[in-house]
Design a protein around this motif. Structure first.
Motif, PDB file in Angstrom:
ATOM      1  N   ASN A 284      -9.761   6.657  -5.110  1.00  0.00           N
ATOM      2  CA  ASN A 284     -10.408   5.345  -5.042  1.00  0.00           C
ATOM      3  C   ASN A 284      -9.637   4.287  -4.340  1.00  0.00           C
ATOM      4  O   ASN A 284      -9.915   3.741  -3.324  1.00  0.00           O
ATOM      5  CB  ASN A 284     -11.076   4.779  -6.155  1.00  0.00           C
ATOM      6  CG  ASN A 284     -12.526   5.152  -6.553  1.00  0.00           C
ATOM      7  OD1 ASN A 284     -13.061   5.912  -5.586  1.00  0.00           O
ATOM      8  ND2 ASN A 284     -12.804   5.186  -7.625  1.00  0.00           N
ATOM      9  N   HIS A 285      -8.489   4.086  -4.873  1.00  0.00           N
ATOM     10  CA  HIS A 285      -7.644   3.060  -4.514  1.00  0.00           C
ATOM     11  C   HIS A 285      -6.226   3.691  -4.013  1.00  0.00           C
ATOM     12  O   HIS A 285      -5.486   3.645  -4.997  1.00  0.00           O
ATOM     13  CB  HIS A 285      -7.592   1.764  -5.363  1.00  0.00           C
ATOM     14  CG  HIS A 285      -6.904   0.434  -4.989  1.00  0.00           C
ATOM     15  ND1 HIS A 285      -6.632  -0.463  -6.100  1.00  0.00           N
ATOM     16  CD2 HIS A 285      -6.335   0.110  -3.913  1.00  0.00           C
ATOM     17  CE1 HIS A 285      -6.049  -1.437  -5.135  1.00  0.00           C
ATOM     18  NE2 HIS A 285      -5.948  -1.126  -3.966  1.00  0.00           N
TER      19      HIS A 285
ATOM     20  N   ASP B 245      -9.069   5.061   1.899  1.00  0.00           N
ATOM     21  CA  ASP B 245      -9.098   5.716   0.542  1.00  0.00           C
ATOM     22  C   ASP B 245     -10.767   5.677   0.317  1.00  0.00           C
ATOM     23  O   ASP B 245     -11.448   5.228   0.985  1.00  0.00           O
ATOM     24  CB  ASP B 245      -8.287   4.969  -0.645  1.00  0.00           C
ATOM     25  CG  ASP B 245      -8.732   3.561  -0.658  1.00  0.00           C
ATOM     26  OD1 ASP B 245      -9.875   2.969  -0.301  1.00  0.00           O
ATOM     27  OD2 ASP B 245      -7.817   2.710  -1.001  1.00  0.00           O
TER      28      ASP B 245
ATOM     29  N   ASP C  61      -8.762   3.391 -10.836  1.00  0.00           N
ATOM     30  CA  ASP C  61      -9.573   2.498 -10.263  1.00  0.00           C
ATOM     31  C   ASP C  61     -11.134   2.864 -10.208  1.00  0.00           C
ATOM     32  O   ASP C  61     -11.266   3.945  -9.825  1.00  0.00           O
ATOM     33  CB  ASP C  61      -9.062   2.054  -8.822  1.00  0.00           C
ATOM     34  CG  ASP C  61      -7.854   1.296  -9.078  1.00  0.00           C
ATOM     35  OD1 ASP C  61      -6.742   1.758  -9.214  1.00  0.00           O
ATOM     36  OD2 ASP C  61      -7.845  -0.065  -8.725  1.00  0.00           O
TER      37      ASP C  61
ATOM     38  N   GLN D  41     -12.617   4.057  -1.605  1.00  0.00           N
ATOM     39  CA  GLN D  41     -12.958   2.534  -1.358  1.00  0.00           C
ATOM     40  C   GLN D  41     -13.476   2.238   0.108  1.00  0.00           C
ATOM     41  O   GLN D  41     -14.731   1.770   0.064  1.00  0.00           O
ATOM     42  CB  GLN D  41     -12.222   1.491  -2.063  1.00  0.00           C
ATOM     43  CG  GLN D  41     -11.999   1.582  -3.565  1.00  0.00           C
ATOM     44  CD  GLN D  41     -11.450   0.464  -4.233  1.00  0.00           C
ATOM     45  OE1 GLN D  41     -11.706   0.228  -5.563  1.00  0.00           O
ATOM     46  NE2 GLN D  41     -10.580  -0.190  -3.567  1.00  0.00           N
TER      47      GLN D  41
ATOM     48  N   THR E 264       0.804  -1.143  -0.033  1.00  0.00           N
ATOM     49  CA  THR E 264       0.003  -0.057   0.048  1.00  0.00           C
ATOM     50  C   THR E 264       0.806   1.209   0.354  1.00  0.00           C
ATOM     51  O   THR E 264       0.815   2.278  -0.883  1.00  0.00           O
ATOM     52  CB  THR E 264      -0.988  -0.126   1.068  1.00  0.00           C
ATOM     53  OG1 THR E 264      -1.924  -1.079   1.220  1.00  0.00           O
ATOM     54  CG2 THR E 264      -1.565   1.152   1.272  1.00  0.00           C
TER      55      THR E 264
ATOM     56  N   VAL F 112      -4.314  -1.355   3.433  1.00  0.00           N
ATOM     57  CA  VAL F 112      -5.100  -0.038   2.940  1.00  0.00           C
ATOM     58  C   VAL F 112      -5.177   0.975   4.213  1.00  0.00           C
ATOM     59  O   VAL F 112      -5.168   2.052   4.310  1.00  0.00           O
ATOM     60  CB  VAL F 112      -6.117  -0.332   2.192  1.00  0.00           C
ATOM     61  CG1 VAL F 112      -6.652   1.186   1.752  1.00  0.00           C
ATOM     62  CG2 VAL F 112      -5.685  -0.923   0.960  1.00  0.00           C
TER      63      VAL F 112
ATOM     64  N   TYR G 201     -14.247  -6.710  -0.678  1.00  0.00           N
ATOM     65  CA  TYR G 201     -14.372  -5.684  -1.647  1.00  0.00           C
ATOM     66  C   TYR G 201     -15.648  -5.358  -2.098  1.00  0.00           C
ATOM     67  O   TYR G 201     -15.721  -5.318  -3.228  1.00  0.00           O
ATOM     68  CB  TYR G 201     -13.185  -5.428  -2.301  1.00  0.00           C
ATOM     69  CG  TYR G 201     -12.098  -4.621  -1.684  1.00  0.00           C
ATOM     70  CD1 TYR G 201     -11.635  -3.406  -1.480  1.00  0.00           C
ATOM     71  CD2 TYR G 201     -11.003  -5.643  -0.934  1.00  0.00           C
ATOM     72  CE1 TYR G 201     -10.606  -2.813  -1.055  1.00  0.00           C
ATOM     73  CE2 TYR G 201     -10.122  -5.203  -0.154  1.00  0.00           C
ATOM     74  CZ  TYR G 201      -9.818  -3.877  -0.282  1.00  0.00           C
ATOM     75  OH  TYR G 201      -8.667  -3.086   0.384  1.00  0.00           O
TER      76      TYR G 201
END
Lengths: 354, 354
Positions: A321-322, A230, A272, A232, A40, A225, A169
């Motif tokens: 997002n990612h 983030d 992403d 997401q 990450t 992460v 996810y």
């Protein structure tokens, strides 16, 4: 320090430290070790922070990432990937195994035999990867024993089993993914046990399933992460806006109606966009705004009704997002304490894919 | 040279040269100049190839890209972007304008005034960006005259107008996008003319609309992706498999059923997936295969019924969806002539976002 030119990555140190310590504490409460996935951040300074908070080592995805973190002094690394020992990679795997505590993932009998054939007997420890519902790599849990036997016969030490419950996810899936993860690890452990092999290490973990992970089954977890979070994770409910430690600073270059265009596109944020995502990212300071279109150097942000449209030339803080893919696009990140830049960290393992 | 470790980017030189020369020839037949967008390749060797085939200069998106290509000896550059002259960027824009022929995009009166206020009068030439239907940056075509007037009053030279018909990026839209492009450029040209300003440069172009672009309206076109092509261009019908000049070489690391998993994920391919795309990319040697899932280091490829499932450890040639983002992830590309590596080119402008 003067403001860097946009787009740039800004890490809020207070939030980062809080994220690192709260996950460490949560794992300790569950009776699990953590071995965070450093893909990450790819930044040795953050790996050292995680180790200082009790992580037992780090997880990586590639041999080249492991080489870079080993060079930075990290001496206990799990490459959670079915690394294929192609000709050019053999010497590198051997060299790593000599200088650090190295574990590697294996998910096939052929992979075990290929790896065992090229490293000195007993020099490398493997964990057998099993599929807990993500359907990516990994054997079925009841087949883990046969891969473990093949590994042992090939001269590899068998440390245990691991899985990545990546089906966490999707909105609402975190707790079920953690149940599937525990079930797969239990089945795999029994499969090894029937062959007389102990799965001393039972490793799982993803950020969206971490809160629900089963500390009675897992010995260690590998969330990644959570250090930054983030968009997401926000949209999965794994974090709040106040937990987002990395943003992309971008300048407003164009406006029309309620849309503003900033100078951070897919070459700064990453492209992403999961099927369930509400856009290409969010704004830290305007929770209802959405990035609804993304080009390489343009993010088009729809500002919500009633909000003030930012001026041309002003700076916005975007939440990608990612974040793993965002960091992998940058050579360094700017580190802020209470809004002031206090350091610049190199993304040492950027692009380390081999 | 031994095979590089996967994942790596492989450029087929014969195909690249054919793509460069055929677009140059096509533009000449239309009576248009070309100024290719070098953000696709970010490689000076390819820019020089384009210039050798008659390109009048190159297009870029950022000041830092322009600095890198200027350092490589390219002396005629259009930054097709509404660059905001933030404090740290002013000196860099001035320095560039002194050493090369530099044009910059402008799409607002405020932007024109801000830029004009910080560069010596007459030192920078601008083109007014207009929106031809992509609805990203760019003013409405009938407003181009007012931006041109503001630019001239701010001491900027006005070279003409430009647009990016990015709505060509949907199946079947190429020809209509070219019609919209020509219409917007004509309206913008008239808008400048009413203010007594000539639009000597009328610039358009995208790879999917290039074949249909109107050489009687445009003086120059800025296609970028055509040098390599990619899965998007295949699925838009802009190219054939034999026109794909860049692939990502990847090793099979895992298999189950008709799925194979290779070691090139979103950190090697990029995460782009347009709503109309059939997957995350294609295989050069198996046209019906699809990458149906993508993680950072895993691409999961569904092999079509009846095809041979590749062996573990074998190398596949992946076609990324969006090659511009793929190249921006790599430090260099391997150059092949008739299947043999003959050179390695540095992606000189990788990550040059500022």
């Amino acid at each position: 320090m003067a403001d860097p030119e946009t787009p740039y990555l800004a890490v809020d140190l207070n939030t980062l430290e809080r994220n690192v310590s709260s996950v460490a504490e949560n794992a300790a409460n569950k009776g699990m070790a953590i071995r965070p996935h450093a893909k990450t951040h790819k930044i040795p300074e953050i790996a050292r922070m995680q180790l200082a908070h009790g992580a037992i080592g780090i997880t990586l995805a590639t041999v080249s990432e492991a080489e870079i973190f080993a060079d930075a002094g990290i001496d206990d690394i799990f490459i959670a990937y079915p690394v294929w020992p192609s000709a050019a990679r053999i010497a590198r795997i051997r060299a790593l195994a000599e200088r650090i505590t190295l574990r590697i993932g294996v998910d096939s009998i052929e992979g075990a035999q290929a790896l065992g054939a090229v490293v000195p007997s007993g020099s490398v420890e493997i964990l057998v990867e099993v599929d807990s519902g993500h359907h990516r790599s990994g054997v079925q849990p009841h087949d883990a024993g046969s891969v473990a036997v093949a590994s042992a016969r090939a001269g590899l030490r068998v440390g245990g089993v691991f899985t990545f419950p990546g089906h966490s996810y999707a909105p609402g899936n975190g707790a079920q993914a953690a149940i599937d993860e525990a079930g797969a690890i239990e089945t795999a452990t029994e499969s090894l046990s029937r062959e007389g092999i102990a799965a001393a290490i039972r490793s799982g973990g993803s950020t969206p399933s971490f809160h629900a992970s089963h500390g009675d089954t897992l010995t260690e977890a590998r969330p990644g992460v959570y250090v930054f979070n983030d968009a997401q994770q926000l949209e999965l409910g794994s974090c709040e806006f106040t937990d987002v430690a990395l943003t992309v600073a971008a300048t407003v270059v164009s406006r029309h109606g309620r849309d503003v265009v900033v100078d951070a596109g897919s070459k700064a944020l990453g492209a992403d966009r999961a099927a369930w995502a509400t856009g290409y990212g969010r704004l830290l300071d305007e929770p209802e705004a959405r990035i609804h279109a993304l080009s390489e150097h343009h993010a088009t942000i729809r500002m919500p009704d009633g909000s003030v449209i930012p001026e041309l030339g002003s700076t916005l803080r975007l939440i990608p997002n990612h974040v793993c893919n965002t960091v992998n696009l940058a050579d360094h990140v700017f580190v802020l304490r209470d809004g002031q830049i206090v350091d610049v960290w190199t993304v040492a393992a950027r692009g380390a894919n081999t």
